[in-house]
Design a protein around this motif. Structure first.
Motif, mmCIF file in Angstrom:
data_model
loop_
_atom_site.group_PDB
_atom_site.id
_atom_site.type_symbol
_atom_site.label_atom_id
_atom_site.label_comp_id
_atom_site.label_asym_id
_atom_site.label_seq_id
_atom_site.Cartn_x
_atom_site.Cartn_y
_atom_site.Cartn_z
ATOM 1 N N HIS A 205 0.834 -1.203 0.000
ATOM 2 C CA HIS A 205 0.000 0.000 0.000
ATOM 3 C C HIS A 205 0.868 1.252 0.000
ATOM 4 N N ASP A 206 0.369 2.315 -0.637
ATOM 5 C CA ASP A 206 1.006 3.617 -0.533
ATOM 6 C C ASP A 206 0.838 4.142 0.881
ATOM 7 N N ARG A 207 1.800 4.911 1.335
ATOM 8 C CA ARG A 207 1.730 5.537 2.661
ATOM 9 C C ARG A 207 1.269 6.982 2.504
ATOM 10 N N SER A 208 1.096 7.677 3.616
ATOM 11 C CA SER A 208 0.652 9.069 3.574
ATOM 12 C C SER A 208 1.759 10.008 3.111
ATOM 13 N N VAL A 209 3.012 9.566 3.145
ATOM 14 C CA VAL A 209 4.139 10.359 2.663
ATOM 15 C C VAL A 209 4.323 10.042 1.173
ATOM 16 N N PRO A 210 4.281 11.039 0.304
ATOM 17 C CA PRO A 210 4.430 10.770 -1.138
ATOM 18 C C PRO A 210 5.715 9.987 -1.443
ATOM 19 N N GLY A 211 5.579 8.991 -2.313
ATOM 20 C CA GLY A 211 6.728 8.190 -2.707
ATOM 21 C C GLY A 211 7.081 7.068 -1.756
ATOM 22 N N ARG A 212 6.332 6.903 -0.697
ATOM 23 C CA ARG A 212 6.590 5.836 0.277
ATOM 24 C C ARG A 212 5.485 4.803 0.217
ATOM 25 N N GLU A 213 5.857 3.551 0.447
ATOM 26 C CA GLU A 213 4.866 2.481 0.494
ATOM 27 C C GLU A 213 5.277 1.475 1.560
ATOM 28 N N VAL A 214 4.326 0.652 1.950
ATOM 29 C CA VAL A 214 4.604 -0.440 2.874
ATOM 30 C C VAL A 214 4.375 -1.739 2.108
ATOM 31 N N VAL A 215 5.299 -2.667 2.289
ATOM 32 C CA VAL A 215 5.188 -3.989 1.689
ATOM 33 C C VAL A 215 5.315 -4.996 2.823
ATOM 34 N N GLN A 216 4.355 -5.881 2.951
ATOM 35 C CA GLN A 216 4.406 -6.916 3.975
ATOM 36 C C GLN A 216 4.448 -8.262 3.275
ATOM 37 N N ALA A 217 5.420 -9.066 3.659
ATOM 38 C CA ALA A 217 5.583 -10.384 3.048
ATOM 39 C C ALA A 217 5.954 -11.391 4.129
ATOM 40 N N ARG A 218 5.633 -12.625 3.858
ATOM 41 C CA ARG A 218 6.061 -13.731 4.717
ATOM 42 C C ARG A 218 7.155 -14.470 3.949
ATOM 43 N N VAL A 219 8.267 -14.716 4.609
ATOM 44 C CA VAL A 219 9.365 -15.458 3.998
ATOM 45 C C VAL A 219 9.600 -16.707 4.833
ATOM 46 N N ASP A 220 9.499 -17.857 4.192
ATOM 47 C CA ASP A 220 9.755 -19.127 4.861
ATOM 48 C C ASP A 220 11.145 -19.596 4.442
ATOM 49 N N ILE A 221 11.992 -19.853 5.448
ATOM 50 C CA ILE A 221 13.380 -20.226 5.202
ATOM 51 C C ILE A 221 13.619 -21.618 5.766
ATOM 52 N N GLY A 222 13.920 -22.564 4.879
ATOM 53 C CA GLY A 222 14.225 -23.926 5.292
ATOM 54 C C GLY A 222 15.720 -24.088 5.534
ATOM 55 N N PRO A 223 16.112 -25.205 6.146
ATOM 56 C CA PRO A 223 17.529 -25.421 6.466
ATOM 57 C C PRO A 223 18.414 -25.504 5.226
ATOM 58 N N GLU A 224 17.848 -25.825 4.066
ATOM 59 C CA GLU A 224 18.640 -25.928 2.844
ATOM 60 C C GLU A 224 18.734 -24.605 2.077
ATOM 61 N N ALA A 225 18.109 -23.548 2.591
ATOM 62 C CA ALA A 225 18.116 -22.253 1.903
ATOM 63 C C ALA A 225 19.535 -21.679 1.851
ATOM 64 N N PRO A 226 19.895 -21.060 0.725
ATOM 65 C CA PRO A 226 21.224 -20.454 0.627
ATOM 66 C C PRO A 226 21.295 -19.158 1.432
ATOM 67 N N LEU A 227 22.504 -18.749 1.777
ATOM 68 C CA LEU A 227 22.697 -17.446 2.401
ATOM 69 C C LEU A 227 22.466 -16.396 1.324
ATOM 70 N N VAL A 228 21.658 -15.389 1.631
ATOM 71 C CA VAL A 228 21.319 -14.364 0.649
ATOM 72 C C VAL A 228 21.665 -13.000 1.233
ATOM 73 N N LYS A 229 22.677 -12.348 0.676
ATOM 74 C CA LYS A 229 23.064 -11.008 1.112
ATOM 75 C C LYS A 229 22.353 -10.014 0.197
ATOM 76 N N HIS A 230 21.585 -9.100 0.779
ATOM 77 C CA HIS A 230 20.818 -8.157 -0.019
ATOM 78 C C HIS A 230 20.479 -6.912 0.783
ATOM 79 N N THR A 231 19.927 -5.913 0.127
ATOM 80 C CA THR A 231 19.480 -4.691 0.791
ATOM 81 C C THR A 231 18.038 -4.402 0.393
ATOM 82 N N HIS A 232 17.429 -3.473 1.127
ATOM 83 C CA HIS A 232 16.085 -2.998 0.822
ATOM 84 C C HIS A 232 16.124 -1.471 0.766
ATOM 85 N N PRO A 233 15.292 -0.849 -0.063
ATOM 86 C CA PRO A 233 15.300 0.610 -0.147
ATOM 87 C C PRO A 233 14.686 1.285 1.083
#
Length: 82
Positions: free
Chosen positions: A17-45
């Protein structure tokens, strides 16, 4: 709908959803990580809020020692941090 990103790594988008501040939004996600998942190095804006539903997660932010979080724990990762 869950999307497999890698072996043992699934993402389900819950809302976006868009937020009340122009250009901002909220994203909600569920991430399921199993023991075989690779290490993932990343960033978010924007800030990332992580809540551990079950099990444990070892998480490391660049320049800091790794920390272990358990079911019921929450952490916030600043924007743009790996």
């Amino acid at each position: 709908m869950a999307v497999q990103l890698a072996p043992g790594l699934w993402r389900t988008d819950l809302q976006q959803h868009d937020r009340s501040v122009p250009g901002r939004e909220v994203v909600q996600a569920r991430v399921d990580i199993g023991p075989e998942a690779p290490l993932v190095k990343h960033t978010h804006p924007g800030e990332e809020i992580i809540y551990i539903l079950e099990g444990s997660l070892e998480y490391q932010i660049d320049g800091q020692p790794p920390k272990t979080f358990n079911a019921g724990d929450a952490l916030t990762v600043p924007a743009g941090v790996e």
